[in-house]
Design an enzyme around this catalytic site. Structure first.
Site, PDB file in Angstrom:
ATOM      1  N   GLY A   1      59.775  94.504  11.795  1.00  0.00           N
ATOM      2  CA  GLY A   1      60.570  95.376  10.938  1.00  0.00           C
ATOM      3  C   GLY A   1      61.914  94.781  10.591  1.00  0.00           C
ATOM      4  O   GLY A   1      62.907  95.494  10.431  1.00  0.00           O
TER       5      GLY A   1
ATOM      6  N   SER B   1      69.172  80.665  11.309  1.00  0.00           N
ATOM      7  CA  SER B   1      68.109  79.999  10.565  1.00  0.00           C
ATOM      8  C   SER B   1      68.630  79.672   9.176  1.00  0.00           C
ATOM      9  O   SER B   1      69.334  80.484   8.569  1.00  0.00           O
ATOM     10  CB  SER B   1      66.888  80.916  10.461  1.00  0.00           C
ATOM     11  OG  SER B   1      65.830  80.259   9.816  1.00  0.00           O
TER      12      SER B   1
ATOM     13  N   HIS C   1      65.719  72.276   6.616  1.00  0.00           N
ATOM     14  CA  HIS C   1      65.564  73.545   7.328  1.00  0.00           C
ATOM     15  C   HIS C   1      66.023  73.338   8.760  1.00  0.00           C
ATOM     16  O   HIS C   1      65.787  72.278   9.343  1.00  0.00           O
ATOM     17  CB  HIS C   1      64.090  73.978   7.315  1.00  0.00           C
ATOM     18  CG  HIS C   1      63.741  74.979   8.378  1.00  0.00           C
ATOM     19  ND1 HIS C   1      63.048  74.634   9.525  1.00  0.00           N
ATOM     20  CD2 HIS C   1      64.007  76.307   8.484  1.00  0.00           C
ATOM     21  CE1 HIS C   1      62.894  75.707  10.275  1.00  0.00           C
ATOM     22  NE2 HIS C   1      63.466  76.736   9.679  1.00  0.00           N
TER      23      HIS C   1
END
Length: 302
Positions: free
Chosen positions: A260, A94, A108
């Site tokens: 997480g 990413s 992006h």
């Protein structure tokens, strides 16, 4: 069905990260990407690469991650309750590039692979990703080039793929609370497993490989464009929309925080400087108002 190969996907993603960093670093010419390898306590890890305060790129992050866990977070099972209770692996690249010059658009891109497994059952896998462009001062030739490159990447997989993924991108990168698109779009896809593994993987690779030829020529063409404080302030204001989308709507951000993930890497996409002005409206017939009337609208660019 062709066999799922996690290693092949991982090898491709690591190589893609290398190639994108090499191309963008060369275009900047002054700064280099700093690499930060990390491990995730619950399983997996990644390598984050960040370029800051370059000649051309104010802040750019290109992140690879490969994480796994015993069960998918709510953001992944909300629409697919049959995945609840499955262990998972997720890997992807990413990136977000925030240029210094307001005449260079922010870009992006993301390509990713998920597999959810349960003993005694066939694995459930899918690909996702795409790329999108967020100009501050729009140039039609740049947007046409961006979309033409996207269309060519999709063509080998069926003439319906580009219009489908373009529409998906327009719908996804939309700020409902502002009633406006984030930018001029590109491609977006998720839950892709309609083809066999090899074909789906090939489509993801084609889109991942198209990012540099889509963006680098625009970066090269606009990076030396003269600008002043007015353009800079408008760029900072419009960056606020980027922040709003990423923190409120973006699936990757929500998944990362719920599972997480590593916060520094998840929030790497945010620009270093941004501003919000109360009830701002551009002057009529100005270059700033042109962005809203000519570019932040639904258009078929190619």
């Amino acid at each position: 069905m062709s066999e799922v190969s996690l290693q092949a996907v991982k090898d491709y993603l690591l190589d893609l990260q290398d190639r994108i960093c090499d191309a963008l670093g060369a275009e900047d010419g002054a700064a280099t990407f700093r690499e930060d390898s990390w491990e995730r306590e619950q399983g997996g890890g990644g390598r984050s690469r960040v370029l800051e305060n370059g000649a051309v790129i104010e802040k750019g992050g290109v992140n690879f991650s490969h994480v796994f866990g015993e069960q998918l977070p709510p953001s992944a099972t909300e629409a697919r309750p049959e995945l609840a209770g499955r262990s998972f692996q997720a890997m992807g690249v990413s990136l977000v590039i925030h240029p210094k010059n307001p005449y260079v658009p922010t870009s992006h891109a993301n390509v990713r692979f998920f597999v959810a497994e349960k003993e005694g059952e066939a694995p459930v896998w899918w690909f996702g990703g795409g790329f999108d462009l967020t100009p501050y001062y729009g140039f039609e030739e740049d947007v046409v080039h961006w979309h033409q490159t996207a269309k060519v990447a999709c063509q080998p997989f069926g003439k319906e793929i580009y219009p489908e993924f373009k529409t998906w991108c327009d719908d996804y990168f939309y700020l409902k609370h502002r009633n406006e698109p984030r930018g001029v779009g590109g491609l977006f896809f998720d839950d892709l497993n309609r083809f066999d593994f090899d074909t789906s993987f090939a489509l993801m690779r084609s889109i991942g490989d198209a990012y540099v030829p889509a963006y680098q020529p625009i970066l090269a063409r606009r990076k030396d464009h003269e600008f002043g404080d007015r353009e800079r302030q408008f760029q900072l204001y419009r960056r606020g929309r980027y922040v709003e989308f990423n923190l409120v709507y973006d699936r990757g951000t929500i998944f990362g925080l719920q599972s997480g993930g590593r916060t520094e890497s998840i929030l790497m996409s945010l620009p270093p400087l941004v501003r919000w002005d109360y009830d701002y409206h551009p002057e009529p017939n100005s270059a700033e108002s042109e962005l809203y009337h000519k570019f932040l609208i639904h258009r078929e660019w190619v």
